[in-house]
Design an enzyme around this catalytic site. Structure first.
Site, PDB file in Angstrom:
ATOM      1  N   ASN A  10      81.015  36.958  36.833  1.00 56.46           N
ATOM      2  CA  ASN A  10      81.784  36.434  38.088  1.00 56.46           C
ATOM      3  C   ASN A  10      81.846  35.018  37.746  1.00 56.46           C
ATOM      4  O   ASN A  10      81.074  34.119  37.785  1.00 56.46           O
ATOM      5  CB  ASN A  10      81.087  36.614  39.365  1.00 56.46           C
ATOM      6  CG  ASN A  10      81.704  36.056  40.437  1.00 56.46           C
ATOM      7  OD1 ASN A  10      82.967  35.382  40.370  1.00 56.46           O
ATOM      8  ND2 ASN A  10      81.328  35.905  41.561  1.00 56.46           N
ATOM      9  N   LYS A  12      83.504  32.741  39.353  1.00 55.18           N
ATOM     10  CA  LYS A  12      83.720  31.855  40.430  1.00 55.18           C
ATOM     11  C   LYS A  12      84.895  30.852  40.168  1.00 55.18           C
ATOM     12  O   LYS A  12      85.844  31.069  39.556  1.00 55.18           O
ATOM     13  CB  LYS A  12      82.535  31.047  40.892  1.00 55.18           C
ATOM     14  CG  LYS A  12      81.458  32.340  40.916  1.00 55.18           C
ATOM     15  CD  LYS A  12      79.946  31.693  41.619  1.00 55.18           C
ATOM     16  CE  LYS A  12      79.057  32.913  41.397  1.00 55.18           C
ATOM     17  NZ  LYS A  12      77.687  32.599  42.080  1.00 55.18           N
ATOM     18  N   HIS A  99      82.033  38.725  48.325  1.00 55.49           N
ATOM     19  CA  HIS A  99      80.870  38.118  47.693  1.00 55.49           C
ATOM     20  C   HIS A  99      80.160  37.238  48.631  1.00 55.49           C
ATOM     21  O   HIS A  99      80.752  36.809  49.560  1.00 55.49           O
ATOM     22  CB  HIS A  99      81.631  37.391  46.550  1.00 55.49           C
ATOM     23  CG  HIS A  99      80.506  36.675  45.705  1.00 55.49           C
ATOM     24  ND1 HIS A  99      80.057  35.356  46.130  1.00 55.49           N
ATOM     25  CD2 HIS A  99      79.828  37.085  44.799  1.00 55.49           C
ATOM     26  CE1 HIS A  99      79.113  35.122  45.100  1.00 55.49           C
ATOM     27  NE2 HIS A  99      79.070  36.050  44.272  1.00 55.49           N
ATOM     28  N   GLU A 101      79.745  34.146  48.710  1.00 49.87           N
ATOM     29  CA  GLU A 101      80.291  32.759  48.943  1.00 49.87           C
ATOM     30  C   GLU A 101      81.592  33.048  49.749  1.00 49.87           C
ATOM     31  O   GLU A 101      81.985  32.284  50.553  1.00 49.87           O
ATOM     32  CB  GLU A 101      80.738  32.376  47.701  1.00 49.87           C
ATOM     33  CG  GLU A 101      79.496  31.631  47.000  1.00 49.87           C
ATOM     34  CD  GLU A 101      79.476  31.690  45.619  1.00 49.87           C
ATOM     35  OE1 GLU A 101      80.455  32.160  44.784  1.00 49.87           O
ATOM     36  OE2 GLU A 101      78.156  32.018  44.942  1.00 49.87           O
ATOM     37  N   GLU A 171      73.483  41.558  45.941  1.00 53.90           N
ATOM     38  CA  GLU A 171      73.082  40.122  45.588  1.00 53.90           C
ATOM     39  C   GLU A 171      72.376  39.377  46.775  1.00 53.90           C
ATOM     40  O   GLU A 171      73.110  38.924  47.838  1.00 53.90           O
ATOM     41  CB  GLU A 171      74.346  39.293  45.317  1.00 53.90           C
ATOM     42  CG  GLU A 171      75.346  39.938  44.329  1.00 53.90           C
ATOM     43  CD  GLU A 171      76.485  38.841  43.597  1.00 53.90           C
ATOM     44  OE1 GLU A 171      76.222  38.596  42.456  1.00 53.90           O
ATOM     45  OE2 GLU A 171      77.114  38.430  44.287  1.00 53.90           O
ATOM     46  N   GLY A 177      72.433  31.402  42.068  1.00 58.05           N
ATOM     47  CA  GLY A 177      72.534  30.085  41.619  1.00 58.05           C
ATOM     48  C   GLY A 177      71.305  29.339  41.909  1.00 58.05           C
ATOM     49  O   GLY A 177      71.469  28.280  41.660  1.00 58.05           O
ATOM     50  N   SER A 215      70.979  35.197  39.808  1.00 57.66           N
ATOM     51  CA  SER A 215      70.093  34.301  38.600  1.00 57.66           C
ATOM     52  C   SER A 215      69.806  35.528  37.263  1.00 57.66           C
ATOM     53  O   SER A 215      68.654  35.247  36.952  1.00 57.66           O
ATOM     54  CB  SER A 215      68.975  33.818  39.200  1.00 57.66           C
ATOM     55  OG  SER A 215      69.198  32.951  39.792  1.00 57.66           O
ATOM     56  N   GLY A 237      76.272  32.221  36.699  1.00 58.68           N
ATOM     57  CA  GLY A 237      76.168  30.858  35.561  1.00 58.68           C
ATOM     58  C   GLY A 237      76.060  31.649  34.196  1.00 58.68           C
ATOM     59  O   GLY A 237      76.681  30.896  33.211  1.00 58.68           O
TER      60      GLY A 237
HETATM   61  P1  13P Z   1      74.319  33.580  39.535  1.00 58.09           P
HETATM   62  O1  13P Z   1      74.143  34.384  38.286  1.00 58.09           O
HETATM   63  O2  13P Z   1      74.662  32.108  38.988  1.00 58.09           O
HETATM   64  O3  13P Z   1      72.966  33.284  40.347  1.00 58.09           O
HETATM   65  O4  13P Z   1      75.470  34.023  40.452  1.00 58.09           O
HETATM   66  C1  13P Z   1      75.407  35.343  40.788  1.00 58.09           C
HETATM   67  C2  13P Z   1      76.482  35.714  41.656  1.00 58.09           C
HETATM   68  O5  13P Z   1      77.007  35.148  42.614  1.00 58.09           O
HETATM   69  C3  13P Z   1      77.441  36.516  40.824  1.00 58.09           C
HETATM   70  O6  13P Z   1      78.337  37.178  41.710  1.00 58.09           O
END
Ligand code: 13P
Length: 258
Positions: A10, A12, A99, A101, A171, A177, A215, A237
């Site tokens: 993803n 983002k 998601h 976010e 998640e 993150g 993560s 990430g």
């Molecule tokens: P990270 O892998 O950066 O923690 O993000 C996870 C995520 O939100 C994937 O949708």
């Protein structure tokens, strides 16, 4: 043990269209250098890029599929900034819905997400519904109640056949993150719980892909993917650069090839 996996990135709000094309070419080239991986049908590689990258990415790789980071539940009209399902047709297989976010930064609620899941089906996309608890909810012992609520409300009104065609991404918000990953035991515990909940909704509950996100990186992906009821990872990430994402793909190959 042989397993099937979805390894998804993803992105983002990262990577311009030209950076996305560069990434796809580089990853596609790296996969081609590993014929056993290129031939492997049990690993699905999926990237959720920005909307504007979807069209230019079309046809660049046979192996890397694309998904949309969101979808709106109306087809057209005065909805400034939204993305219509009509605009995504022919460009994506999966659509990410809910998601963390979208839920926590943009205030999306379960009833909106349920409409989006239904819209995805109407237009022939596979919805990937994201669920997960915050740290406050985990520490208050509410993880399982919350997961059940998000799953029940997100999938409300769907037929057993439709539910069999969704993917679920667990998640935990506190692991996104932050560098904090749920331990393999914590992840497996919630995944098994989700599988049990799905059992009540469709006879095909065993076939529903359950992805873990939060993560995920090359150093922990093998252990996470080795857990029962984990059928893939949703990587933030570590999906932005080719090398770590490729290493995560390779860790899934080590498991399927065992
Ligand atoms: P990270 O892998 O950066 O923690 O993000 C996870 C995520 O939100 C994937 O949708």
């Amino acid at each position: 043990m042989k397993k099937e996996f979805i390894i998804a990135g993803n992105w983002k709000m990262h990577h311009t269209a030209s950076e996305s094309i560069e990434f796809f070419k580089a990853l596609d080239g790296k996969i081609a250098e590993h014929p056993e991986l290129a031939r492997e049908k049990r690993i699905e590689i999926l990237i959720f890029p920005s909307f504007i990258s979807l069209y230019p990415l079309k046809g660049i790789s046979q192996k890397i599929k694309t998904g949309a980071q969101d979808i709106f539940f109306e087809e057209k009209g005065a909805f400034t900034g939204e993305i219509s399902p009509l605009m995504l047709q022919g460009l994506v297989t999966y659509v990410l819905i809910g998601h963390s976010e979208r839920r926590h930064v943009f205030g999306e609620i379960d009833s909106d997400l349920n409409k989006k899941v239904k819209t995805a089906f109407k237009f022939g996309f596979s919805p990937m519904l994201c669920i997960g608890e915050t740290l406050v909810e985990r520490e208050a012992g509410k993880t399982f109640d919350l997961i059940k609520e998000q799953l029940d409300k997100g999938l409300e009104g769907l037929s057993a056949e439709e539910i069999a065609a969704v993917a679920i991404a667990y998640e935990p918000v506190w692991a996104i993150g932050t560098g904090k990953t749920a331990s393999p035991d914590q992840a497996r515990e919630v995944h098994s719980f989700i599988r049990e909940l799905l059992k009540e909704k469709t006879p095909a509950f065993r076939d529903i892909p359950l992805l873990y996100g939060g993560s995920v990186k090359p150093g922990n992906s093998f252990e996470i993917l080795s857990q029962k009821d984990i059928n893939g990872v949703l990587v933030g990430g570590a999906s932005l650069k080719v090398e770590p994402f490729f290493d995560i793909i390779q860790s899934s190959y080590k498991i399927v090839a065992k």
